[in-house]
Design an enzyme around this catalytic site. Structure first.
Site, short mmCIF file in Angstrom:
data_model
loop_
_atom_site.label_atom_id
_atom_site.label_comp_id
_atom_site.label_asym_id
_atom_site.label_seq_id
_atom_site.Cartn_x
_atom_site.Cartn_y
_atom_site.Cartn_z
N LYS A 287 95.67 18.14 36.88
CA LYS A 287 95.02 18.99 37.58
C LYS A 287 95.50 20.24 36.54
O LYS A 287 96.77 20.64 36.79
CB LYS A 287 94.53 18.79 38.29
N TYR B 47 83.70 12.97 37.44
CA TYR B 47 84.11 13.46 39.33
C TYR B 47 82.01 12.54 40.07
O TYR B 47 82.17 12.44 41.21
CB TYR B 47 83.83 14.35 40.16
N ASN C 105 96.00 19.23 44.73
CA ASN C 105 96.92 17.65 44.88
C ASN C 105 97.28 17.03 43.24
O ASN C 105 97.28 16.27 43.28
CB ASN C 105 96.25 16.46 45.18
N HIS D 207 95.17 12.68 38.72
CA HIS D 207 94.14 12.40 38.88
C HIS D 207 94.85 10.97 39.17
O HIS D 207 95.17 11.10 37.83
CB HIS D 207 92.53 12.70 38.43
N GLU E 227 87.09 5.70 32.45
CA GLU E 227 87.62 7.45 32.46
C GLU E 227 87.81 7.37 30.82
O GLU E 227 88.00 8.21 30.71
CB GLU E 227 88.49 7.22 33.45
P1 RTP Z 1 91.49 11.34 42.51
O1 RTP Z 1 90.53 10.63 41.74
O2 RTP Z 1 91.55 12.82 41.76
O3 RTP Z 1 93.17 10.55 42.21
O4 RTP Z 1 91.84 11.48 44.26
P2 RTP Z 1 91.38 10.29 45.23
O5 RTP Z 1 90.57 9.32 44.12
O6 RTP Z 1 92.68 9.19 45.63
O7 RTP Z 1 90.38 11.08 46.08
P3 RTP Z 1 89.25 11.11 45.60
O8 RTP Z 1 88.39 10.39 47.44
O9 RTP Z 1 88.05 10.37 44.61
O10 RTP Z 1 88.93 12.61 45.54
C1 RTP Z 1 88.50 13.47 44.45
C2 RTP Z 1 89.72 14.53 44.38
O11 RTP Z 1 88.97 15.22 45.44
C3 RTP Z 1 89.18 15.86 45.75
N1 RTP Z 1 89.59 15.98 47.14
N2 RTP Z 1 88.48 17.35 47.89
N3 RTP Z 1 88.25 18.04 52.34
C4 RTP Z 1 88.59 17.96 50.49
O12 RTP Z 1 87.99 19.05 50.48
C5 RTP Z 1 88.57 17.06 48.94
N4 RTP Z 1 88.46 15.90 49.14
C6 RTP Z 1 88.56 15.13 48.07
C7 RTP Z 1 90.86 15.70 45.39
O13 RTP Z 1 91.09 16.80 44.66
C8 RTP Z 1 91.03 14.41 45.94
O14 RTP Z 1 91.88 14.18 44.75
#
Ligand code: RTP
Length: 155
Positions: free
Chosen positions: A16, A56, A119, A122, A133
């Site tokens: 990112k 997303y 973070n 992705h 994707e």
């Molecule tokens: P990613 O898709 O980025 O690998 O992350 P992930 O599956 O571990 O997490 P996901 O729940 O799919 O969330 C995607 C991205 O959204 C951002 N996020 N912000 N509470 C918050 O502010 C929050 N929660 C999630 C994070 O950047 C996460 O990677």
């Protein structure tokens, strides 16, 4: 060999904008490379906000959706496809938990990030998501099939 390569699992990994700005590109690629996964596509781009929203799409009901898409489109993203046995699940392991406060030391987020909104990386979370994707971010001809001698020693 060819048939074997064609059957290998693939995942979509993106660094990112915060990861790129912080100069963590080589560090992140290094961790996937050293493990033994194979890079089959890579490019740098600044995605539009509409593109980020597509990426997303499954999170569109979340309160952080708009900020997240705004952020992903705020600067260069390094989009990659990595290949290898179990790369989807193990790639997520290398990356660590979504919230860097909860990711283990030794993982990318655990070692290199502090908050969930920044973070740095992705990774696809399943076979279907990985396929979708990869199709969203790459044209089929951008995926490079090649033989690497290392594979004879990794498998
Ligand atoms: P990613 O898709 O980025 O690998 O992350 P992930 O599956 O571990 O997490 P996901 O729940 O799919 O969330 C995607 C991205 O959204 C951002 N996020 N912000 N509470 C918050 O502010 C929050 N929660 C999630 C994070 O950047 C996460 O990677």
């Amino acid at each position: 060999q060819e048939a074997h390569a064609a059957e290998m699992e693939r995942t979509f990994i993106a660094i990112k904008p915060d990861g790129g700005q912080r100069g963590l590109v080589a560090e992140i690629i290094c961790r996937f490379e050293r493990k033994g996964f194979k890079l089959v596509a890579i490019k740098m781009l600044v995605p539009s906000k509409e593109f980020a929203q597509k990426h997303y799409d499954d999170l569109k009901e979340k309160p952080f959706f708009d900020g997240l898409c705004e952020f992903l489109s705020s600067g260069p993203v390094i989009a990659m496809v990595w290949e290898g046995e179990g790369v989807i699940k193990y790639g997520r392991k290398l990356i660590g938990a979504t919230d860097p406060q909860k990711s283990e030391p030794g993982t990318i987020r655990g070692d290199l990030a502090v908050v969930v909104g920044r973070n740095i990386i992705h990774g696809s979370d399943g076979l279907e998501t990985a396929k979708n994707e990869i199709n969203l971010w790459f044209q089929p001809q951008e995926l490079v099939s090649y033989t690497s001698n290392a594979e004879n020693w990794i498998y």
